[in-house]
Design a protein around this motif. Structure first.
Motif, PDB file in Angstrom:
ATOM      1  N   THR A 198      -9.464  -2.394   8.002  1.00 37.88           N
ATOM      2  CA  THR A 198      -8.129  -2.369   7.393  1.00 37.88           C
ATOM      3  C   THR A 198      -8.190  -2.869   5.960  1.00 37.88           C
ATOM      4  O   THR A 198      -7.549  -2.307   5.054  1.00 37.88           O
ATOM      5  CB  THR A 198      -7.155  -3.229   8.210  1.00 37.88           C
ATOM      6  OG1 THR A 198      -7.096  -2.745   9.565  1.00 37.88           O
ATOM      7  CG2 THR A 198      -5.756  -3.186   7.614  1.00 37.88           C
ATOM      8  N   ALA A 199      -8.949  -3.927   5.735  1.00 34.67           N
ATOM      9  CA  ALA A 199      -9.090  -4.457   4.383  1.00 34.67           C
ATOM     10  C   ALA A 199      -9.756  -3.442   3.461  1.00 34.67           C
ATOM     11  O   ALA A 199      -9.330  -3.243   2.310  1.00 34.67           O
ATOM     12  CB  ALA A 199      -9.897  -5.753   4.414  1.00 34.67           C
ATOM     13  N   ALA A 200     -10.786  -2.794   3.975  1.00 28.95           N
ATOM     14  CA  ALA A 200     -11.541  -1.854   3.147  1.00 28.95           C
ATOM     15  C   ALA A 200     -10.718  -0.632   2.756  1.00 28.95           C
ATOM     16  O   ALA A 200     -10.854  -0.103   1.647  1.00 28.95           O
ATOM     17  CB  ALA A 200     -12.813  -1.427   3.872  1.00 28.95           C
TER      18      ALA A 200
ATOM     19  N   LEU B  39      -7.263  -0.412   2.783  1.00 30.61           N
ATOM     20  CA  LEU B  39      -5.851  -0.791   2.665  1.00 30.61           C
ATOM     21  C   LEU B  39      -5.087   0.112   1.720  1.00 30.61           C
ATOM     22  O   LEU B  39      -3.903   0.394   1.954  1.00 30.61           O
ATOM     23  CB  LEU B  39      -5.733  -2.249   2.216  1.00 30.61           C
ATOM     24  CG  LEU B  39      -4.311  -2.794   2.060  1.00 30.61           C
ATOM     25  CD1 LEU B  39      -3.570  -2.741   3.398  1.00 30.61           C
ATOM     26  CD2 LEU B  39      -4.343  -4.224   1.534  1.00 30.61           C
ATOM     27  N   TYR B  40      -5.733   0.584   0.667  1.00 27.33           N
ATOM     28  CA  TYR B  40      -5.031   1.394  -0.327  1.00 27.33           C
ATOM     29  C   TYR B  40      -5.406   2.871  -0.217  1.00 27.33           C
ATOM     30  O   TYR B  40      -5.463   3.589  -1.207  1.00 27.33           O
ATOM     31  CB  TYR B  40      -5.287   0.839  -1.720  1.00 27.33           C
ATOM     32  CG  TYR B  40      -4.734  -0.561  -1.860  1.00 27.33           C
ATOM     33  CD1 TYR B  40      -3.355  -0.766  -1.863  1.00 27.33           C
ATOM     34  CD2 TYR B  40      -5.571  -1.668  -1.931  1.00 27.33           C
ATOM     35  CE1 TYR B  40      -2.824  -2.043  -1.952  1.00 27.33           C
ATOM     36  CE2 TYR B  40      -5.047  -2.950  -2.019  1.00 27.33           C
ATOM     37  CZ  TYR B  40      -3.675  -3.132  -2.032  1.00 27.33           C
ATOM     38  OH  TYR B  40      -3.144  -4.400  -2.098  1.00 27.33           O
TER      39      TYR B  40
ATOM     40  N   SER C  13       0.829  -1.202   0.000  1.00 27.29           N
ATOM     41  CA  SER C  13       0.000   0.000   0.000  1.00 27.29           C
ATOM     42  C   SER C  13       0.865   1.254   0.000  1.00 27.29           C
ATOM     43  O   SER C  13       0.639   2.184  -0.783  1.00 27.29           O
ATOM     44  CB  SER C  13      -0.924   0.005   1.222  1.00 27.29           C
ATOM     45  OG  SER C  13      -1.613   1.226   1.345  1.00 27.29           O
TER      46      SER C  13
ATOM     47  N   TRP D 248      -4.661  -8.799  -1.269  1.00 27.44           N
ATOM     48  CA  TRP D 248      -4.539  -8.720   0.184  1.00 27.44           C
ATOM     49  C   TRP D 248      -5.805  -8.227   0.866  1.00 27.44           C
ATOM     50  O   TRP D 248      -6.074  -8.574   2.017  1.00 27.44           O
ATOM     51  CB  TRP D 248      -3.358  -7.831   0.551  1.00 27.44           C
ATOM     52  CG  TRP D 248      -2.039  -8.531   0.469  1.00 27.44           C
ATOM     53  CD1 TRP D 248      -1.042  -8.315  -0.425  1.00 27.44           C
ATOM     54  CD2 TRP D 248      -1.589  -9.601   1.313  1.00 27.44           C
ATOM     55  NE1 TRP D 248       0.006  -9.177  -0.197  1.00 27.44           N
ATOM     56  CE2 TRP D 248      -0.297  -9.975   0.869  1.00 27.44           C
ATOM     57  CE3 TRP D 248      -2.143 -10.277   2.388  1.00 27.44           C
ATOM     58  CZ2 TRP D 248       0.439 -10.995   1.466  1.00 27.44           C
ATOM     59  CZ3 TRP D 248      -1.413 -11.304   2.990  1.00 27.44           C
ATOM     60  CH2 TRP D 248      -0.144 -11.654   2.529  1.00 27.44           C
ATOM     61  N   GLN D 249      -6.599  -7.414   0.199  1.00 26.70           N
ATOM     62  CA  GLN D 249      -7.813  -6.922   0.842  1.00 26.70           C
ATOM     63  C   GLN D 249      -8.749  -8.063   1.215  1.00 26.70           C
ATOM     64  O   GLN D 249      -9.284  -8.100   2.328  1.00 26.70           O
ATOM     65  CB  GLN D 249      -8.531  -5.930  -0.078  1.00 26.70           C
ATOM     66  CG  GLN D 249      -7.849  -4.562  -0.151  1.00 26.70           C
ATOM     67  CD  GLN D 249      -8.604  -3.607  -1.041  1.00 26.70           C
ATOM     68  OE1 GLN D 249      -8.695  -3.819  -2.244  1.00 26.70           O
ATOM     69  NE2 GLN D 249      -9.130  -2.542  -0.452  1.00 26.70           N
ATOM     70  N   TRP D 250      -8.937  -8.999   0.290  1.00 29.38           N
ATOM     71  CA  TRP D 250      -9.812 -10.121   0.575  1.00 29.38           C
ATOM     72  C   TRP D 250      -9.216 -11.053   1.631  1.00 29.38           C
ATOM     73  O   TRP D 250      -9.942 -11.608   2.475  1.00 29.38           O
ATOM     74  CB  TRP D 250     -10.113 -10.897  -0.706  1.00 29.38           C
ATOM     75  CG  TRP D 250     -11.104 -10.208  -1.576  1.00 29.38           C
ATOM     76  CD1 TRP D 250     -10.856  -9.545  -2.747  1.00 29.38           C
ATOM     77  CD2 TRP D 250     -12.510 -10.076  -1.346  1.00 29.38           C
ATOM     78  NE1 TRP D 250     -12.004  -9.006  -3.261  1.00 29.38           N
ATOM     79  CE2 TRP D 250     -13.046  -9.320  -2.430  1.00 29.38           C
ATOM     80  CE3 TRP D 250     -13.361 -10.517  -0.351  1.00 29.38           C
ATOM     81  CZ2 TRP D 250     -14.401  -9.009  -2.525  1.00 29.38           C
ATOM     82  CZ3 TRP D 250     -14.720 -10.206  -0.431  1.00 29.38           C
ATOM     83  CH2 TRP D 250     -15.225  -9.460  -1.510  1.00 29.38           C
TER      84      TRP D 250
END
Length: 332
Positions: free
Chosen positions: A223-225, A227-228, A164, A296-298
């Motif tokens: 964090t997943a949502a 991440l970027y 990220s 990585w998000q998933w």
């Protein structure tokens, strides 16, 4: 055996296996040394819990919380060493081994508490107790849900956030900042362990695990949502996740110690830890493979599944649903 000597010997052998990586060894031997280090650490963590729970009954949540806080700080320290030492990995390895040697010496200076019980000769019925006692079984299942998330996050969050960060900075800066982020995130969890241990002895250990796992699942999804997003947002969410992900760890062990016969506490805690770390073989090895396919998000979002299932397992142990009583192996 005297658990202090077991802990000390395990820490010293682990230190030697780790330090051997500084020698010119083959890749195969290096992997073998890592495996031996892991085997030796099995003589540190659960054995440390065995020593700690011998010092109290009503305040076991706090006691085990202090031990897990030490584990958490120890797990974060290599990331700080890597950040400070940059590419000099040898310094990180050497300092980590030195810390393990110091730990082994300190273990010999400890004393055994008034509630320490020496284990009898191994009885396979103690393993049956872990399944037949619904309270111990529930604590085990909650712990497995916790472990589904914990070590996969600790092992790979640095890689995920580096991917990220590199969108807005150089690869070198992204790598450096990711190491610092992971150190702060994991290390901050140590404070939560101590506070949670004190609170758990008041509101209930099972209740504390449910609150912590709920917070950790939400932090994983956030964090997943995001991440970027910007590095500040990403780092903030990862630190919050690091704080929420670990405080419940001690309470699963404390509950097992509450429910187990005193002479079987060490065996049941070791079995619990063994099952949890066996699960991490799949999650730690599988995370990067899944990330290569889905991103990585998933993968980070999927880690929330563990604490959700853990909450379901721990609900029957809330106060009013189950009261701690001490079974005996003979009663089986």
């Amino acid at each position: 055996l005297d658990p202090r000597r077991v802990l000390a010997c395990s820490a010293l052998i682990a230190a030697a296996c780790n330090a051997a990586l500084l020698l010119p060894v083959s890749a195969e031997l290096a992997i073998g040394l890592r495996a031996l280090t892991g085997v030796c650490l099995a003589g540190v963590y659960p054995v440390g819990m065995k020593i700690v729970v011998g010092w109290g009954l009503k305040d076991r949540g706090l006691l085990v919380g202090l031990l897990v806080a030490g584990l958490t700080l120890g797990s974060s320290a290599p990331h700080l060493l890597a950040y400070l030492g940059a590419s000099h990995w040898q310094l990180t390895v050497a300092l980590a081994s030195g810390g393990a040697v110091l730990a082994g010496v300190l273990a010999l200076c400890a004393e055994l508490g008034p509630h320490h019980a020496q284990g009898a000769r191994f009885d396979v019925r103690a393993v049956k107790l872990a399944w037949q006692d619904r309270r111990i079984r529930a604590a085990y299942l909650g712990y497995l849900g916790h472990m589904w998330e914990l070590y996969a996050m600790w092992a790979w969050i640095g890689t995920a956030v580096a991917g990220s960060y590199v969108l807005t900075m150089s690869p070198e800066a992204a790598s450096s900042l990711s190491k610092l982020t992971v150190f702060v995130a994991i290390g901050s969890g140590a404070v939560g362990c101590v506070l949670a241990g004190a609170v758990a002895d008041r509101i209930g250990k099972a209740e504390l695990t449910i609150v912590a796992m709920g917070a950790s699942a939400i932090a994983a999804l956030l964090t997943a949502a995001f991440l970027y997003n910007s590095p500040i947002v990403v780092a903030g969410l990862v630190v919050l996740w690091g704080i929420a992900i670990i405080p419940d760890s001690a309470q699963f062990s404390a509950l097992v110690a509450d429910y187990a016969p005193p002479e079987q506490v060490g065996s049941l805690l070791t079995l619990q830890t063994a099952l949890g770390f066996a699960l991490t073989i799949a999650t730690v090895q599988g995370a990067p493979l899944a990330a290569a396919v889905w991103g990585w998000q998933w993968v980070l979002a999927s880690l929330a599944l563990g604490p959700v299932l853990g909450i379901v397992a721990m609900l029957p142990l809330c106060r009013g649903a189950a009261e701690p009583t001490r079974p005996t192996v003979e009663s089986l």
